[in-house]
Enzyme design. Structure first.
Site, PDB file in Angstrom:
ATOM      1  N   HIS A  84       5.688  -0.820  -2.957  1.00  0.00           N
ATOM      2  CA  HIS A  84       5.231  -0.118  -4.168  1.00  0.00           C
ATOM      3  C   HIS A  84       5.359   1.396  -4.058  1.00  0.00           C
ATOM      4  CE1 HIS A  84       2.695  -3.865  -5.486  1.00  0.00           C
ATOM      5  NE2 HIS A  84       3.948  -3.929  -5.890  1.00  0.00           N
ATOM      6  N   CYS A 109       9.820  13.745  -9.997  1.00  0.00           N
ATOM      7  CA  CYS A 109       9.862  14.309 -11.341  1.00  0.00           C
ATOM      8  C   CYS A 109      10.304  13.232 -12.330  1.00  0.00           C
ATOM      9  CB  CYS A 109      10.824  15.489 -11.392  1.00  0.00           C
ATOM     10  SG  CYS A 109      10.993  16.131 -13.083  1.00  0.00           S
ATOM     11  N   ASN A 137       0.831  -1.206   0.000  1.00  0.00           N
ATOM     12  CA  ASN A 137       0.000   0.000   0.000  1.00  0.00           C
ATOM     13  C   ASN A 137       0.868   1.260   0.000  1.00  0.00           C
ATOM     14  OD1 ASN A 137      -1.955  -1.905   0.218  1.00  0.00           O
ATOM     15  ND2 ASN A 137      -2.370  -1.561   2.384  1.00  0.00           N
TER      16      ASN A 137
HETATM   17  P1  OAD Z   1      -6.237  -6.469  -4.314  1.00  0.00           P
HETATM   18  O1  OAD Z   1      -7.308  -5.473  -4.587  1.00  0.00           O
HETATM   19  O2  OAD Z   1      -5.747  -7.268  -5.463  1.00  0.00           O
HETATM   20  O3  OAD Z   1      -6.726  -7.499  -3.220  1.00  0.00           O
HETATM   21  C1  OAD Z   1      -7.327  -7.068  -2.032  1.00  0.00           C
HETATM   22  C2  OAD Z   1      -7.536  -8.269  -1.127  1.00  0.00           C
HETATM   23  O4  OAD Z   1      -8.048  -7.799   0.099  1.00  0.00           O
HETATM   24  C3  OAD Z   1      -8.529  -9.302  -1.675  1.00  0.00           C
HETATM   25  O5  OAD Z   1      -7.976 -10.592  -1.551  1.00  0.00           O
HETATM   26  C4  OAD Z   1      -9.741  -9.125  -0.776  1.00  0.00           C
HETATM   27  O6  OAD Z   1     -10.437 -10.345  -0.566  1.00  0.00           O
HETATM   28  C5  OAD Z   1      -9.101  -8.650   0.504  1.00  0.00           C
HETATM   29  N1  OAD Z   1      -9.980  -7.849   1.380  1.00  0.00           N
HETATM   30  C6  OAD Z   1     -11.030  -7.076   1.052  1.00  0.00           C
HETATM   31  N2  OAD Z   1     -11.550  -6.499   2.151  1.00  0.00           N
HETATM   32  C7  OAD Z   1     -10.779  -6.902   3.192  1.00  0.00           C
HETATM   33  C8  OAD Z   1     -10.799  -6.651   4.592  1.00  0.00           C
HETATM   34  N3  OAD Z   1     -11.718  -5.848   5.161  1.00  0.00           N
HETATM   35  N4  OAD Z   1      -9.864  -7.251   5.371  1.00  0.00           N
HETATM   36  C9  OAD Z   1      -8.929  -8.059   4.813  1.00  0.00           C
HETATM   37  N5  OAD Z   1      -8.865  -8.331   3.507  1.00  0.00           N
HETATM   38  C10 OAD Z   1      -9.774  -7.764   2.703  1.00  0.00           C
HETATM   39  O7  OAD Z   1      -5.053  -5.677  -3.584  1.00  0.00           O
HETATM   40  P2  OAD Z   1      -3.497  -6.067  -3.466  1.00  0.00           P
HETATM   41  O8  OAD Z   1      -3.322  -7.515  -3.259  1.00  0.00           O
HETATM   42  O9  OAD Z   1      -2.910  -5.143  -2.466  1.00  0.00           O
HETATM   43  O10 OAD Z   1      -0.070  -2.437  -7.344  1.00  0.00           O
HETATM   44  O11 OAD Z   1      -2.993  -5.674  -4.898  1.00  0.00           O
HETATM   45  C11 OAD Z   1      -1.645  -5.794  -5.198  1.00  0.00           C
HETATM   46  C12 OAD Z   1      -1.212  -4.695  -6.120  1.00  0.00           C
HETATM   47  O12 OAD Z   1      -2.060  -4.670  -7.273  1.00  0.00           O
HETATM   48  C13 OAD Z   1      -1.358  -3.294  -5.560  1.00  0.00           C
HETATM   49  O13 OAD Z   1      -0.287  -2.914  -4.709  1.00  0.00           O
HETATM   50  C14 OAD Z   1      -1.404  -2.450  -6.798  1.00  0.00           C
HETATM   51  C15 OAD Z   1      -2.345  -3.288  -7.621  1.00  0.00           C
HETATM   52  O14 OAD Z   1      -2.221  -3.163  -8.988  1.00  0.00           O
HETATM   53  C16 OAD Z   1       0.366  -1.377  -8.028  1.00  0.00           C
HETATM   54  O15 OAD Z   1      -0.322  -0.385  -8.194  1.00  0.00           O
HETATM   55  C17 OAD Z   1       1.771  -1.535  -8.544  1.00  0.00           C
END
Ligand code: OAD
Length: 246
Positions: free
Chosen positions: A122, A130, A105
């Site tokens: 990230h 810039c 995050n």
């Molecule tokens: P995702 O949006 O892919 O996944 C979010 C996860 O959180 C899912 O598995 C949900 O089931 C879970 N979730 C939802 N609500 C929740 C809660 N209240 N408590 C616990 N878990 C919950 O997000 P990331 O895995 O962080 O990268 O995504 C990885 C990367 O993809 C991000 O850092 C971003 C994105 O593209 C970049 O921007 C480079």
């Protein structure tokens, strides 16, 4: 005792016996702070196609369009506050049970909650960089008067976060790999575990013998492969209960 209570006990025992516990967090941990996750029906990528908005080539080609989305996100993140899940991880560190957080995050909520060792895999939304000269600026102090905002050198500014097509900041990558290799429990919270190389960290940990504890309302590719204890539920509910047991 419910099945979840039993799993919580087992997870607390594993953490108490561990020498090094490291957490890997994703967008799910900030959902209860009002920041939408990326994937899923409420996800940001439902509204914005990541290739059109989150790829570095898109920012280069259409900076105005991408910046309009970034400003929307910036407002959400600026107004967000840590929720009980962030606060519990900070409490866990203070109690001496958590060494480091590797977070995907960019919202700074772990630091705002009081965690001191946070590896921002990230990057961070707290800075702008810039794209021409590489100079960095604190984003809170920047008034975005024109879109896209520009550096005094004339270059376009971008949030200092990793876009698709960009490498992971090398220091964060090395630190995260080291922490993953040397932990004996990894707590995986609120990540869909599908974006590499962040999703490789639990495998690095597992390979060296760590136990994987996963907190998520939904199953992920880890759940039936390397996860040892799956605590199904929201991070804001599960983490405070877990830390209370320590
Ligand atoms: P995702 O949006 O892919 O996944 C979010 C996860 O959180 C899912 O598995 C949900 O089931 C879970 N979730 C939802 N609500 C929740 C809660 N209240 N408590 C616990 N878990 C919950 O997000 P990331 O895995 O962080 O990268 O995504 C990885 C990367 O993809 C991000 O850092 C971003 C994105 O593209 C970049 O921007 C480079």
């Amino acid at each position: 005792m419910s099945k979840l209570d039993l799993l919580l006990q087992q997870a607390a025992d594993a953490i108490r016996l561990a020498r090094r516990v490291v957490a890997l967090t994703g967008a799910g941990i900030s959902v209860e702070s009002g920041i939408p996750a990326f994937r899923g029906t409420q996800g940001l990528w439902e509204k914005y196609d990541p290739m059109e908005y989150a790829h570095i080539d898109a920012l280069r080609a259409h900076p105005e369009k991408v910046w309009r989305m970034l400003l929307e996100l910036h407002t959400l993140v600026r107004d967000a506050r840590p929720n009980p899940a962030h606060l519990s991880l900070a409490r866990m560190e203070k109690k001496g049970y958590l060494r480091a957080i590797i977070t995907q995050n960019i919202d700074h909520l772990h630091q705002d909650a009081g965690s001191s060792f946070v590896i921002e895999f990230h990057g961070t939304g707290h800075r702008l960089a810039c794209m021409s000269c590489g100079e960095r600026y604190p984003s809170q102090e920047m008034e975005v008067e024109e879109i896209p905002p520009r550096c005094p050198c004339g270059g376009i500014l971008k949030p200092d976060v990793v876009f698709f097509g960009e490498p992971i900041p090398w220091r964060a990558l090395i630190q995260a790999q080291e922490e993953s290799k040397h932990c004996d429990v990894m707590l995986v919270v609120g990540t869909s575990a599908v974006v590499a190389p962040a999703c490789d960290m639990p495998y690095l940990a597992k390979e060296r013998g760590a136990r994987i504890l996963e907190i998520n309302p939904e199953e992920t590719p880890l759940t039936h492969t390397i996860t040892d204890l799956f605590l199904q539920g929201s991070a804001g509910d599960i983490l405070p209960r877990l830390v209370d047991l320590l």
